[in-house]
Design a protein around this motif. Structure first.
Motif, PDB file in Angstrom:
ATOM      1  N   PHE A  24       0.824  -1.210   0.000  1.00 36.01           N
ATOM      2  CA  PHE A  24       0.000   0.000   0.000  1.00 36.01           C
ATOM      3  C   PHE A  24       0.858   1.260   0.000  1.00 36.01           C
ATOM      4  O   PHE A  24       0.481   2.268  -0.608  1.00 36.01           O
ATOM      5  N   ALA A  25       2.004   1.234   0.666  1.00 31.50           N
ATOM      6  CA  ALA A  25       2.884   2.396   0.658  1.00 31.50           C
ATOM      7  C   ALA A  25       3.399   2.689  -0.751  1.00 31.50           C
ATOM      8  O   ALA A  25       3.643   3.845  -1.113  1.00 31.50           O
ATOM      9  N   ASN A  26       3.570   1.649  -1.560  1.00 33.04           N
ATOM     10  CA  ASN A  26       4.062   1.808  -2.932  1.00 33.04           C
ATOM     11  C   ASN A  26       2.967   2.125  -3.938  1.00 33.04           C
ATOM     12  O   ASN A  26       3.258   2.535  -5.062  1.00 33.04           O
ATOM     13  N   ALA A  27       1.719   1.913  -3.558  1.00 33.61           N
ATOM     14  CA  ALA A  27       0.625   1.917  -4.533  1.00 33.61           C
ATOM     15  C   ALA A  27       0.541   3.184  -5.364  1.00 33.61           C
ATOM     16  O   ALA A  27       0.210   3.134  -6.556  1.00 33.61           O
ATOM     17  N   LEU A  28       0.829   4.347  -4.776  1.00 36.85           N
ATOM     18  CA  LEU A  28       0.700   5.611  -5.499  1.00 36.85           C
ATOM     19  C   LEU A  28       2.051   6.253  -5.803  1.00 36.85           C
ATOM     20  O   LEU A  28       2.128   7.449  -6.092  1.00 36.85           O
ATOM     21  N   LEU A  29       3.098   5.452  -5.777  1.00 35.81           N
ATOM     22  CA  LEU A  29       4.401   5.906  -6.245  1.00 35.81           C
ATOM     23  C   LEU A  29       4.486   5.692  -7.761  1.00 35.81           C
ATOM     24  O   LEU A  29       3.656   4.991  -8.342  1.00 35.81           O
ATOM     25  N   PRO A  30       5.473   6.300  -8.428  1.00 33.78           N
ATOM     26  CA  PRO A  30       5.513   6.219  -9.903  1.00 33.78           C
ATOM     27  C   PRO A  30       5.535   4.806 -10.474  1.00 33.78           C
ATOM     28  O   PRO A  30       5.060   4.584 -11.587  1.00 33.78           O
ATOM     29  N   LEU A  63      -2.710  13.876  -0.985  1.00 33.52           N
ATOM     30  CA  LEU A  63      -1.799  13.629   0.129  1.00 33.52           C
ATOM     31  C   LEU A  63      -1.918  12.159   0.529  1.00 33.52           C
ATOM     32  O   LEU A  63      -3.014  11.654   0.760  1.00 33.52           O
ATOM     33  N   VAL A  64      -0.786  11.488   0.612  1.00 34.68           N
ATOM     34  CA  VAL A  64      -0.741  10.055   0.891  1.00 34.68           C
ATOM     35  C   VAL A  64      -0.059   9.831   2.237  1.00 34.68           C
ATOM     36  O   VAL A  64       1.052  10.314   2.458  1.00 34.68           O
ATOM     37  N   ALA A  65      -0.738   9.086   3.108  1.00 30.47           N
ATOM     38  CA  ALA A  65      -0.220   8.851   4.462  1.00 30.47           C
ATOM     39  C   ALA A  65      -0.263   7.363   4.772  1.00 30.47           C
ATOM     40  O   ALA A  65      -1.226   6.869   5.360  1.00 30.47           O
ATOM     41  N   PRO A  66       0.755   6.607   4.387  1.00 31.83           N
ATOM     42  CA  PRO A  66       0.777   5.164   4.674  1.00 31.83           C
ATOM     43  C   PRO A  66       1.095   4.889   6.137  1.00 31.83           C
ATOM     44  O   PRO A  66       1.672   5.722   6.837  1.00 31.83           O
TER      45      PRO A  66
END
Length: 212
Positions: free
Chosen positions: A76-82, A157-160
């Motif tokens: 989930f932490a990677n989900a919205l990375l490039p 804004l992404v907050a894992p």
């Protein structure tokens, strides 16, 4: 890295640098998995928590598979990375882990047009795709200290969750009105504000959209 002039960040593969041609060719949901696992939980809305204490080892990799909770939070932490890559398949754990990772990729699919637009802009301007919170408000001293959340472009804004055993986290929202992204409606948050104990289940990612 984006701020340093490398907008196309390639995060490490989910599961770490583990490779297994045997796993990829077999397509098995259990092949190579050894060791005892905890009983499957059937509590409503809690199935993804099953086997969180499991010890899952595999002869296909060096040592043991990553901790199950770590693996899912990693996804989930990677989900919205490039970029998103897997070195270990989620079905090496269990069906609930596979469903959770699919949910993360479904969330990513919703944001692919945003990621593509930001990548195009990065080519033209050098602006980072993934940005620190101070990019939104460089005069906000709190934004300068937040290192466990990021902006995707200017409005997401992404907050894992990065702490083991946590089912909630503290989230800082800079100035503006922010709406949380999720299946259930939640109140609008007006920043700058800290949100204490914001709930983020093991199959969820904290995401907020700037409204105004």
């Amino acid at each position: 890295h984006g701020v340093l002039g490398y907008p196309f960040v390639l995060p490490d593969m989910i599961g770490g640098n583990a490779y297994s041609e045997e796993l990829l060719l077999s397509g098995s949901s259990t092949g190579g998995v050894q060791g005892k696992t905890a009983p499957q939980s059937h509590a409503a809305g809690n199935s993804v928590e099953a086997k969180s204490e499991a010890v899952v080892a595999s002869t296909m990799f060096f040592g043991a598979l990553p901790d199950r909770e770590l693996y899912l939070r990693w996804c989930f932490a990677n989900a919205l990375l490039p970029a998103v890559q897997f070195s270990i398949a989620p079905w090496q754990y269990d069906d609930a882990a596979t469903a959770a990772c699919r949910k993360a990729l479904d969330l990513r699919a919703r944001y692919l047009p945003t990621l593509e637009a930001l990548a195009t802009r990065a080519l033209a301007t050098g602006e980072p795709i993934v940005r620190p919170l101070w990019w939104h408000d460089p005069e906000d001293s709190v934004c300068l200290t937040v290192d466990d959340a990021f902006l995707l472009g200017d409005t997401t804004l992404v907050a894992p969750v990065l702490e083991p055993g946590a089912s909630s986290r503290r989230v800082y929202l800079p100035r503006g009105s922010w709406a949380s992204v999720g299946p259930e409606p939640r109140p609008l948050h007006v920043g700058p504000v800290w949100i204490e104990d914001y709930p983020v289940a093991l199959d969820e990612l904290g995401v907020f959209e700037l409204v105004v």
